[in-house]
Design an enzyme around this catalytic site. Structure first.
Site, PDB file in Angstrom:
ATOM      1  N   CYS A 339       0.834  -1.209   0.000  1.00 21.56           N
ATOM      2  CA  CYS A 339       0.000   0.000   0.000  1.00 21.56           C
ATOM      3  C   CYS A 339       0.871   1.263   0.000  1.00 21.56           C
ATOM      4  O   CYS A 339       1.541   1.538  -0.980  1.00 21.56           O
ATOM      5  CB  CYS A 339      -0.980  -0.021   1.172  1.00 21.56           C
ATOM      6  SG  CYS A 339      -2.395   1.087   0.940  1.00 21.56           S
ATOM      7  N   HIS A 436      -3.633  -5.207   1.162  1.00 17.43           N
ATOM      8  CA  HIS A 436      -3.480  -5.617   2.549  1.00 17.43           C
ATOM      9  C   HIS A 436      -3.907  -7.074   2.658  1.00 17.43           C
ATOM     10  O   HIS A 436      -4.807  -7.524   1.953  1.00 17.43           O
ATOM     11  CB  HIS A 436      -4.361  -4.753   3.452  1.00 17.43           C
ATOM     12  CG  HIS A 436      -3.941  -3.324   3.505  1.00 17.43           C
ATOM     13  ND1 HIS A 436      -2.764  -2.909   4.071  1.00 17.43           N
ATOM     14  CD2 HIS A 436      -4.559  -2.193   3.046  1.00 17.43           C
ATOM     15  CE1 HIS A 436      -2.667  -1.593   3.972  1.00 17.43           C
ATOM     16  NE2 HIS A 436      -3.733  -1.142   3.345  1.00 17.43           N
TER      17      HIS A 436
END
Length: 492
Positions: A339, A436
């Site tokens: 991310c 994630h």
């Protein structure tokens, strides 16, 4: 099992933050599920950088997603209608019913004129949830005796009163000062608030509990409510932590004979639970570090997510860690980013709306051939994908505000069933992904460790592992708490 009759809500509040409210709430979600009820968790307002995407593609606190998993139900925004995600020491992004409504300073948020309406939103979410599940297992936030915030509180005793919840006060005896914290907390409650408190739970006890029986009696006399049990300090049950406070107690240096994995400890690090599965791999020594030495001694360096990618990247450059991370890559070590860490590994990050910084643009680490533009619209969704050219089906989730463009040959890390793919794969030792939970998949972990060890871990069903941990937690609570007394208070 047939669902039994409707129960009154139960709430777990604390003398302070990090006393174990989230874990005990998860444990009771599991207990009620085991006993044939249909529980669901609820936390009116959560402040955390650990968040999760619901099946509808909305955002809630990760802790409530964990509690929902313990309850055996899909997570939903009604379980956490307000989520505050700090972007710096004074400002937070406000998530209402799963969607961002912008950034606000603490002063703007707590002193704004719409607190009454926000509390109504919270109560509506609770009522919707209570119409579908029973009992609602509620969690408070921080301390319930912050007098300067009480009139603006939407999550602790005001919510307990609004829900008519049987409320239990949790304290962490491992912190010390247990008598003062409990007595002081109770003394500062108003009569209506005290009436909600049905008992006290003493958490994280070390040693022989028989030696604390006199202390238990003293607490009951001081506070006027029973101590329903003493929960021992445990290290053999693995429940995801809500706060990054716990990272300070984790290992912070390399270990000989293991694959050493350094997670760069960012000031605004988000979703540190991304590394829980990797941490439990017997081949791995995973540690969090913000030192040059800690990064340079690792075999694998991971740049995690961040709530403020630009400011964390500036900090890495100022403290010299950026240089060490680039050197690790040049020396043939593995460097990956998740991310915000993926965004940092690129050529530059543009912030035309100045969402994270007044600078508007910053050079990245220059490792991956990608560039990122930060956007006002947030991407939140659960994902099913295959990793590289492996056939196994994997799962993860996206929560980010940027769009990243790959220059040259587009080599995704993850191939989605939907229309988009994800990430940039430069080599087996260098890639980045928005996903994630990508490291919750055994095929990804095995591939990550392959250059460093010939040992192969047995295939692990991480979902099954988590389910077993909830059962172990429920058993521990049943053994040490008066569960029947709780039932007496919540049966109508």
């Amino acid at each position: 099992m047939e669902i039994q009759r409707k129960l009154r809500s139960v709430m777990f509040v604390g003398t302070s933050s990090d006393v174990g409210k989230s874990v005990i709430t998860a444990g009771f979600c599991r207990i009620f599920k085991q006993d044939g009820y249909a529980p669901a968790p609820f936390k009116a307002q959560n402040m955390s950088l650990n968040s999760y995407a619901t099946p509808e593609g909305l955002e809630i606190g990760r802790a409530q997603a964990v509690q929902a998993e313990a309850a055996g139900v899909p997570c939903h925004t009604d379980m956490n209608p307000v989520l505050l995600k700090p972007t710096n020491d004074q400002t937070a992004q406000v998530i209402l019913n799963g969607k961002s409504i912008g950034n606000q300073s603490a002063k703007e948020y707590f002193l704004s004129g719409d607190r009454a309406e926000l509390f109504e939103e919270v109560k509506r979410a609770y009522q919707r949830l209570a119409s579908r599940y029973s009992p609602i297992v509620m969690e408070g936030a921080g301390s319930i005796s912050e007098l300067n915030l009480k009139q603006r509180d939407i999550t602790n005793m005001r919510m307990a009163i609004a829900a008519g919840a049987a409320t239990y006060l949790i304290t962490d005896i491992d912190k010390g000062g247990v008598f003062a914290s409990l007595y002081g907390t109770m003394a500062l409650l108003e009569l209506e608030e005290k009436a909600c408190i049905k008992g006290i739970i003493i958490n994280k006890f070390r040693g022989d509990m028989e030696l604390f029986q006199e202390g238990k009696k003293i607490i009951e006399e001081l506070c006027g409510v029973p101590v329903i049990g003493i929960v021992p300090y445990f290290k053999d049950i693995f429940i995801e932590e809500e706060d990054a406070v716990s990272l300070k107690q984790k290992r912070n240096q390399p270990v000989a004979g293991k694959v050493n994995v350094a997670v760069v400890l960012l000031s605004r690090m988000s979703n540190f639970t991304d590394f829980d599965c990797l941490d439990k791999d017997s081949r791995v020594n995973l540690y969090y570090t913000h030192t040059r030495e800690g990064v340079s001694l690792a075999d694998i360096v991971i740049l995690p997510g961040s709530k403020n990618t630009i400011e964390d990247l500036v900090e890495l450059k100022n403290n010299g860690l950026a240089e060490v991370i680039i050197q690790a890559y040049q020396n043939g070590k593995t460097v990956i980013g998740i991310c915000g860490g993926y965004q940092m590994m690129g050529q530059f990050i543009k912030d035309p709306l100045q969402l994270e910084s007044a600078a508007g643009e910053i050079d990245g680490l220059g490792i991956l051939p990608v560039e990122t533009v930060l956007l006002n619209e947030k991407t939140t969704r659960q994902c099913t994908f295959t990793y590289r050219d492996f056939p196994e089906t994997c799962t993860g989730y996206e929560i980010h505000m940027g769009e990243t463009f790959v220059h040259g040959a587009d080599k995704p890390v993850a191939f989605m069933e939907e229309q988009h793919n994800d990430g940039c794969f430069l080599s087996e030792k260098c890639w980045g992904s928005y996903l994630h939970g990508i490291l919750d998949n055994q095929v990804v972990i095995n591939d990550l460790l392959a250059p460093y060890t010939a040992l192969q871990a047995e295939s692990t069903d991480y979902r099954q592992f988590r389910s077993e941990q909830y059962d172990k937690l429920a058993a521990l609570l049943r053994e040490n708490l008066d569960i029947e007394q709780v039932y007496q208070h919540i049966k109508n």
